[in-house]
Design a protein around this motif. Sequence first.
Motif, short mmCIF file in Angstrom:
data_model
loop_
_atom_site.label_atom_id
_atom_site.label_comp_id
_atom_site.label_asym_id
_atom_site.label_seq_id
_atom_site.Cartn_x
_atom_site.Cartn_y
_atom_site.Cartn_z
N ARG A 6 -27.18 -39.57 75.60
CA ARG A 6 -28.12 -38.96 76.55
C ARG A 6 -28.69 -37.70 75.92
O ARG A 6 -27.96 -36.89 75.38
N ILE A 7 -30.00 -37.59 75.99
CA ILE A 7 -30.71 -36.45 75.44
C ILE A 7 -31.38 -35.73 76.59
O ILE A 7 -32.13 -36.34 77.36
N GLU A 8 -31.13 -34.44 76.72
CA GLU A 8 -31.78 -33.68 77.78
C GLU A 8 -33.23 -33.42 77.39
O GLU A 8 -33.53 -33.08 76.26
N GLY A 9 -34.10 -33.62 78.34
CA GLY A 9 -35.51 -33.39 78.09
C GLY A 9 -36.22 -32.99 79.36
O GLY A 9 -35.59 -32.74 80.39
N TRP A 10 -37.52 -32.91 79.27
CA TRP A 10 -38.35 -32.52 80.41
C TRP A 10 -39.45 -33.54 80.60
O TRP A 10 -40.01 -34.05 79.64
N ARG A 11 -39.74 -33.84 81.89
CA ARG A 11 -40.81 -34.79 82.22
C ARG A 11 -41.82 -34.08 83.10
O ARG A 11 -41.47 -33.43 84.09
N CYS A 12 -43.09 -34.22 82.77
CA CYS A 12 -44.16 -33.63 83.57
C CYS A 12 -44.26 -34.38 84.90
O CYS A 12 -44.30 -35.61 84.91
N ILE A 13 -44.30 -33.63 86.00
CA ILE A 13 -44.39 -34.28 87.31
C ILE A 13 -45.80 -34.78 87.59
O ILE A 13 -46.02 -35.54 88.52
N GLY A 14 -46.75 -34.38 86.76
CA GLY A 14 -48.13 -34.84 86.93
C GLY A 14 -48.42 -36.10 86.14
O GLY A 14 -48.72 -37.15 86.70
N CYS A 15 -48.31 -36.02 84.82
CA CYS A 15 -48.69 -37.15 83.97
C CYS A 15 -47.52 -37.99 83.49
O CYS A 15 -47.70 -39.09 83.01
N GLY A 16 -46.28 -37.46 83.59
CA GLY A 16 -45.11 -38.21 83.16
C GLY A 16 -44.72 -37.99 81.71
O GLY A 16 -43.78 -38.60 81.22
N LYS A 17 -45.45 -37.12 81.00
CA LYS A 17 -45.15 -36.83 79.59
C LYS A 17 -43.70 -36.37 79.45
O LYS A 17 -43.18 -35.63 80.26
N LEU A 18 -43.03 -36.84 78.40
CA LEU A 18 -41.64 -36.46 78.13
C LEU A 18 -41.56 -35.56 76.91
O LEU A 18 -42.27 -35.78 75.93
N GLU A 19 -40.68 -34.58 76.95
CA GLU A 19 -40.41 -33.71 75.81
C GLU A 19 -38.92 -33.50 75.69
O GLU A 19 -38.23 -33.29 76.69
N ALA A 20 -38.42 -33.58 74.47
CA ALA A 20 -37.01 -33.31 74.22
C ALA A 20 -36.90 -32.63 72.86
O ALA A 20 -36.45 -33.23 71.88
N PRO A 21 -37.34 -31.38 72.76
CA PRO A 21 -37.29 -30.69 71.46
C PRO A 21 -35.86 -30.45 70.99
O PRO A 21 -34.96 -30.26 71.80
N ARG A 22 -35.70 -30.51 69.71
CA ARG A 22 -34.41 -30.25 69.07
C ARG A 22 -34.65 -29.33 67.86
O ARG A 22 -35.74 -29.33 67.30
N PRO A 23 -33.62 -28.62 67.40
CA PRO A 23 -33.79 -27.79 66.20
C PRO A 23 -34.08 -28.67 64.99
O PRO A 23 -33.41 -29.68 64.76
N CYS A 24 -35.09 -28.31 64.23
CA CYS A 24 -35.47 -29.08 63.04
C CYS A 24 -34.59 -28.67 61.86
O CYS A 24 -34.32 -27.49 61.64
N VAL A 25 -34.14 -29.68 61.11
CA VAL A 25 -33.34 -29.39 59.92
C VAL A 25 -34.16 -29.65 58.65
O VAL A 25 -33.63 -29.69 57.55
N GLY A 26 -35.47 -29.88 58.82
CA GLY A 26 -36.36 -30.01 57.67
C GLY A 26 -36.56 -31.41 57.13
O GLY A 26 -37.25 -31.60 56.15
N VAL A 27 -35.93 -32.41 57.73
CA VAL A 27 -36.08 -33.78 57.24
C VAL A 27 -36.59 -34.71 58.35
O VAL A 27 -36.37 -35.91 58.30
#
Length: 86
Positions: A6-27
């Motif tokens: 399970r990945i915690e993320g955010w969903r827009c209540i208007g359009c339904g767009k999903l985001e689940a940013p994570r720290p980038c390790v460069g690859v």
Amino acid sequence: MQPAERIEGWRCIGCGKLEAPRPCVGVCQDRKVELVDAADYDALQARIQALEAALALIARVTPREGAMAASWSALQARARVLLGPG
């Protein structure tokens, strides 16, 4: 069976767009994935467990002498409840 990641993320209540940013390790490489709502997944898992329990009864229970018809009828009734209308 291992639980799904399970990945915690955010969903827009208007359009339904999903985001689940994570720290980038460069690859990082983006790949298309399919997502399902966790509540829908949990409901499906519960249904699978109930159906597996009913199937286990069929596979592992031996009716008493002369009780085959009654046992089969009880198993059918349980299966009908699990399968629902249709």
